[in-house]
Design a protein around this motif. Structure first.
Motif, PDB file in Angstrom:
ATOM      1  N   MET A 286       0.832  -1.201   0.000  1.00  0.00           N
ATOM      2  CA  MET A 286       0.000   0.000   0.000  1.00  0.00           C
ATOM      3  C   MET A 286       0.867   1.253   0.000  1.00  0.00           C
ATOM      4  SD  MET A 286      -3.021  -1.245   2.532  1.00  0.00           S
ATOM      5  CE  MET A 286      -4.109   0.164   2.479  1.00  0.00           C
ATOM      6  N   GLU A 287       1.923   1.230   0.826  1.00  0.00           N
ATOM      7  CA  GLU A 287       2.854   2.362   0.825  1.00  0.00           C
ATOM      8  C   GLU A 287       3.480   2.520  -0.559  1.00  0.00           C
ATOM      9  OE1 GLU A 287       3.951   4.618   3.328  1.00  0.00           O
ATOM     10  OE2 GLU A 287       2.037   3.967   4.151  1.00  0.00           O
ATOM     11  N   GLY A 288       3.807   1.368  -1.172  1.00  0.00           N
ATOM     12  CA  GLY A 288       4.406   1.383  -2.505  1.00  0.00           C
ATOM     13  C   GLY A 288       3.460   1.973  -3.535  1.00  0.00           C
ATOM     14  N   LEU A 289       2.173   1.682  -3.365  1.00  0.00           N
ATOM     15  CA  LEU A 289       1.176   2.188  -4.311  1.00  0.00           C
ATOM     16  C   LEU A 289       1.112   3.717  -4.258  1.00  0.00           C
ATOM     17  CD1 LEU A 289      -0.688   0.801  -6.284  1.00  0.00           C
ATOM     18  CD2 LEU A 289      -2.538   1.009  -4.620  1.00  0.00           C
ATOM     19  N   VAL A 290       1.207   4.272  -3.048  1.00  0.00           N
ATOM     20  CA  VAL A 290       1.198   5.730  -2.901  1.00  0.00           C
ATOM     21  C   VAL A 290       2.435   6.321  -3.584  1.00  0.00           C
ATOM     22  CG1 VAL A 290       1.208   7.632  -1.263  1.00  0.00           C
ATOM     23  CG2 VAL A 290      -0.080   5.556  -0.748  1.00  0.00           C
ATOM     24  N   THR A 291       3.609   5.724  -3.319  1.00  0.00           N
ATOM     25  CA  THR A 291       4.827   6.169  -3.984  1.00  0.00           C
ATOM     26  C   THR A 291       4.663   6.106  -5.496  1.00  0.00           C
ATOM     27  OG1 THR A 291       6.016   5.129  -2.163  1.00  0.00           O
ATOM     28  CG2 THR A 291       7.333   5.850  -4.043  1.00  0.00           C
ATOM     29  N   ALA A 292       4.092   5.000  -5.963  1.00  0.00           N
ATOM     30  CA  ALA A 292       3.929   4.811  -7.406  1.00  0.00           C
ATOM     31  C   ALA A 292       3.036   5.897  -7.998  1.00  0.00           C
ATOM     32  CB  ALA A 292       3.347   3.429  -7.684  1.00  0.00           C
ATOM     33  N   ALA A 293       1.965   6.257  -7.259  1.00  0.00           N
ATOM     34  CA  ALA A 293       1.027   7.250  -7.782  1.00  0.00           C
ATOM     35  C   ALA A 293       1.697   8.613  -7.937  1.00  0.00           C
ATOM     36  CB  ALA A 293      -0.172   7.354  -6.837  1.00  0.00           C
ATOM     37  N   VAL A 294       2.404   9.022  -6.885  1.00  0.00           N
ATOM     38  CA  VAL A 294       3.084  10.322  -6.934  1.00  0.00           C
ATOM     39  C   VAL A 294       4.148  10.319  -8.024  1.00  0.00           C
ATOM     40  CG1 VAL A 294       4.525  11.902  -5.618  1.00  0.00           C
ATOM     41  CG2 VAL A 294       2.631  10.742  -4.505  1.00  0.00           C
ATOM     42  N   LEU A 295       4.864   9.199  -8.072  1.00  0.00           N
ATOM     43  CA  LEU A 295       5.933   9.050  -9.051  1.00  0.00           C
ATOM     44  C   LEU A 295       5.392   9.095 -10.471  1.00  0.00           C
ATOM     45  CD1 LEU A 295       8.863   8.684  -8.836  1.00  0.00           C
ATOM     46  CD2 LEU A 295       8.576   6.224  -8.832  1.00  0.00           C
ATOM     47  N   ALA A 296       4.266   8.441 -10.685  1.00  0.00           N
ATOM     48  CA  ALA A 296       3.687   8.400 -12.036  1.00  0.00           C
ATOM     49  C   ALA A 296       3.351   9.811 -12.501  1.00  0.00           C
ATOM     50  CB  ALA A 296       2.437   7.519 -12.042  1.00  0.00           C
ATOM     51  N   LEU A 297       2.823  10.625 -11.584  1.00  0.00           N
ATOM     52  CA  LEU A 297       2.500  12.014 -11.941  1.00  0.00           C
ATOM     53  C   LEU A 297       3.755  12.789 -12.322  1.00  0.00           C
ATOM     54  CD1 LEU A 297      -0.132  13.534  -9.507  1.00  0.00           C
ATOM     55  CD2 LEU A 297      -0.313  13.076 -11.943  1.00  0.00           C
ATOM     56  N   ALA A 298       4.757  12.744 -11.420  1.00  0.00           N
ATOM     57  CA  ALA A 298       5.982  13.501 -11.664  1.00  0.00           C
ATOM     58  C   ALA A 298       6.667  13.009 -12.938  1.00  0.00           C
ATOM     59  CB  ALA A 298       6.917  13.380 -10.467  1.00  0.00           C
ATOM     60  N   ALA A 299       6.745  11.687 -13.085  1.00  0.00           N
ATOM     61  CA  ALA A 299       7.472  11.120 -14.222  1.00  0.00           C
ATOM     62  C   ALA A 299       6.744  11.375 -15.531  1.00  0.00           C
ATOM     63  CB  ALA A 299       7.686   9.623 -14.011  1.00  0.00           C
ATOM     64  N   SER A 300       5.384  11.421 -15.502  1.00  0.00           N
ATOM     65  CA  SER A 300       4.685  11.670 -16.759  1.00  0.00           C
ATOM     66  C   SER A 300       5.006  13.074 -17.267  1.00  0.00           C
ATOM     67  CB  SER A 300       3.182  11.484 -16.568  1.00  0.00           C
ATOM     68  OG  SER A 300       2.691  12.428 -15.653  1.00  0.00           O
ATOM     69  N   GLY A 301       5.227  14.009 -16.333  1.00  0.00           N
ATOM     70  CA  GLY A 301       5.633  15.351 -16.746  1.00  0.00           C
ATOM     71  C   GLY A 301       6.990  15.339 -17.421  1.00  0.00           C
ATOM     72  N   LEU A 302       7.927  14.614 -16.797  1.00  0.00           N
ATOM     73  CA  LEU A 302       9.279  14.515 -17.360  1.00  0.00           C
ATOM     74  C   LEU A 302       9.242  13.831 -18.721  1.00  0.00           C
ATOM     75  CD1 LEU A 302      12.202  15.112 -16.301  1.00  0.00           C
ATOM     76  CD2 LEU A 302      12.360  12.696 -15.788  1.00  0.00           C
TER      77      LEU A 302
END
Lengths: 315, 292
Positions: free
Chosen positions: B12-28
């Motif tokens: 579950m913690e990983g899922l939260v990290t993944a969500a934030v990461l997906a947002l930031a990385a999609s911008g990059l």
């Protein structure tokens, strides 16, 4: 870059002579700073050989600096090596690390090369933190006084330190001048200008670039080892991205692909930061602004512009 | 706690990290895909989002939910405007040369970081979550806000996907990505496309920063880790591919959650960094990307 005969040699020897006299007319504080600048300039010269001459834009040179620093500092710390063997170990450490980095990273080019070198350097930095009990981590450790003696001179005192820094700087400068005027130096430039055409002419880009990067690593290792032995401090902070950016900044400012550019860039930038820290604590802002201004308005740097406009024989 | 629930918590913690990461990385990924620019200052846009969220929520009185919604709108907008300025003043004048733009964005990184330190200060400041629900599972309670972050990120990514595939603006962006010169010949204002792409990419990073700030405090150095992780995600997912970015963010986020529960974070980071460097060396098109 071509021709010029004896004029470049005379210019470089004159600079070394001026620096030799500098210890008499500079205050001890400024002389120590100049010693530091010369050591940093050796690092920047190494970076320039890879970036300025061979066109390898690396973001991982902090790894090579730290390799030299720890290869010199750790044996001194753990087994009490003297300054001479420790320095040689540092140079070798930088070269070996560069060769290993090159074997992997040179399979890529351009933007990928930048990111890969950045990541290997980051992994190196984290490794230094991971083994903090040995490496000292971010705090680092002081090099023992006994290991900072060379041929009876104490490298922690002003005059021997300045002379040792000058000796390493002069050797680095003259070797780089000889190197870029040699046939191999021309091959390095050929890789920067047009890799495909050099390949057609029968050169192997991979081996040329690997050799250039390894030489660059030897310089970086020498700078790291010299820093450890002359200023007596070894720490993981020298492996951070910032120390990969600094030589790039020096080289861009002084002029990429000029032999004197790294020294000039280090001198000007060091002085600028010195002045800026006197005025404000926000000196990193100036580093950032300088980078942006350089790529925008003076992509050739100081000496690059001078060479283009006035002094064509500048190496 | 038994191993099963422990693993569930890690995931579950990983899922939260993944969500934030997906947002930031999609911008990059967007910026790299359309403009071919590697934006080293991307992590700083994320940091700015978080810091501005703190500024907005402390300035706006009233219930935390209202202040947070305001931050969610204002912070990405300010960051996007800044990014558009940076594009017009710096990147455009460099003609988007890949190496020059990297050097310039490194300069930008230093300037933004130093500005944040000087104006915002060296302290980490918390922002209150807009609501305080807790979801009670049989083994442990879990913050409802964290699940909201996952849902919000999914919604934004869905909107981004619809925007890129279903709208005219998205079509223009994709056309510019495929062939800049032809797009120009068809009367597309490439300069404006680039400026809005850069702004959109930065806005996504800022949005991720706002969403993360109630979980993790706002600090001027917080941009470093997301930058590295976003790079990792974008590289593994294949540079410029949105779908690959999403899959890679899931893989990296989940494995980060699990690994950091069982190993020391430093060792996990070393392994992840080396692994990604190796992927870039031996499979430059990424694990999921098509051959460039």
């Amino acid at each position: 870059m071509t021709g010029g005969g004896v004029k470049p040699w005379a210019l470089h020897l004159a600079l070394i002579a001026v620096l030799l006299t500098a210890q008499f007319w500079l205050s001890p504080y400024h002389a120590t700073n100049l010693a530091r600048i010369m050591v940093l300039a050796v690092f920047a010269m190494g970076y320039n050989l890879a970036f300025g001459y061979t066109g390898l834009l690396s973001l991982g040179h902090a790894l090579l600096l730290a390799a030299g620093m720890y290869a010199a500092g750790l044996p001194a710390q753990l087994w009490g090596w003297g300054a001479g063997p420790a320095f040689i170990a540092g140079v070798a450490g930088g070269g070996l690390m560069a060769a290993a980095l090159g074997l992997l990273a040179l399979r890529t080019a351009g933007v990928s090369f930048m990111i890969v070198t950045l990541m290997f350097a980051q992994a190196g930095y984290l490794t230094l933190l991971y083994f903090a009990p040995v490496t000292g981590g971010d705090d680092g450790f002081a090099v023992a006084a006994a290991s900072r003696r060379l041929l009876g001179f104490d490298l922690s005192t002003d005059t021997p330190r300045f002379l040792a820094a000058l000796l390493i700087f002069a050797a680095g400068l003259l070797i780089s001048l000889a190197l870029i005027r040699s046939p191999f130096g021309r091959t390095m430039v050929a890789m920067r200008e047009n890799e495909e055409r050099s390949r057609m002419l029968g050169y192997n880009p991979f081996t040329v670039k690997l050799a250039a990067l390894t030489i660059s690593g030897l310089y970086s290792g020498a700078a790291g080892a010299a820093y450890a032995l002359l200023f007596g401090y070894v720490g993981a902070s020298f492996a951070t991205i910032q120390y990969s950016i600094l030589p790039m900044l020096y080289v861009l400012l002084g002029g990429a692909g000029t032999t004197l550019g790294p020294f000039l860039g280090a001198l000007v930038m060091f002085t600028l930061i010195e002045v800026a820290t006197g005025l404000t604590s926000a000196y990193l802002f100036f580093v950032g602004a300088a980078l942006v201004a350089l790529v925008l308005f003076a992509p050739k740097g100081i000496l690059g512009t001078i060479r283009e406009r006035w002094v064509r024989w500048l190496p | 706690m038994a191993f099963g629930p422990f693993l569930l918590l890690a995931l579950m913690e990983g899922l939260v990290t993944a969500a934030v990461l997906a947002l930031a990385a999609s911008g990059l990924s967007l910026v790299f895909g359309v403009m071919r620019v590697v934006n080293v200052a991307h992590g700083e846009f994320y940091m700015l989002g978080a810091v501005l969220a703190w500024v907005v929520t402390t300035m706006i009185p009233g219930p935390p939910a209202l202040a947070f919604v305001a931050a969610l709108l204002i912070a990405p907008l300010i960051v996007a405007t800044l990014a558009a300025l940076a594009d017009g003043l710096i990147l455009k004048r460099l003609a988007y040369d890949p190496e020059a733009t990297i050097v310039a964005t490194i300069g930008l990184l230093y300037m933004i970081q130093q500005a944040a330190l000087s104006l915002y200060g060296p302290n980490a400041n918390p922002v209150r979550a807009p609501f305080e629900w807790r979801i009670q599972l049989p083994w442990f309670g879990y913050s409802g806000y964290k699940l909201f972050v996952v849902l919000a990120a999914l919604a934004v990514l869905l909107a981004l996907w619809l925007f890129m595939t279903r709208t005219k603006a998205g079509l223009i962006m994709r056309a510019t990505q495929v062939d800049r010169t032809t797009a120009c010949a068809f009367g597309i204002n490439v300069d404006r496309v680039y400026m809005s792409t850069f702004a959109l990419g930065a806005g996504l990073a800022a949005l991720a920063g706002v969403l993360v700030v109630p979980i993790q405090q706002a600090h001027y150095l917080m941009g470093g880790d997301p930058l590295l992780l976003s790079f990792i995600v974008v590289i593994i997912g294949g540079l410029g591919s949105l779908r690959g970015t999403l899959i890679a963010a899931l893989v990296i986020g989940l494995s980060d959650g699990v690994i950091s529960m069982f190993f020391t974070p430093t060792l996990a980071k070393i392994l992840a960094t080396l692994l990604v460097a190796m992927v870039l060396v031996f499979r430059p098109q990424g694990l999921f990307g098509a051959k460039a």
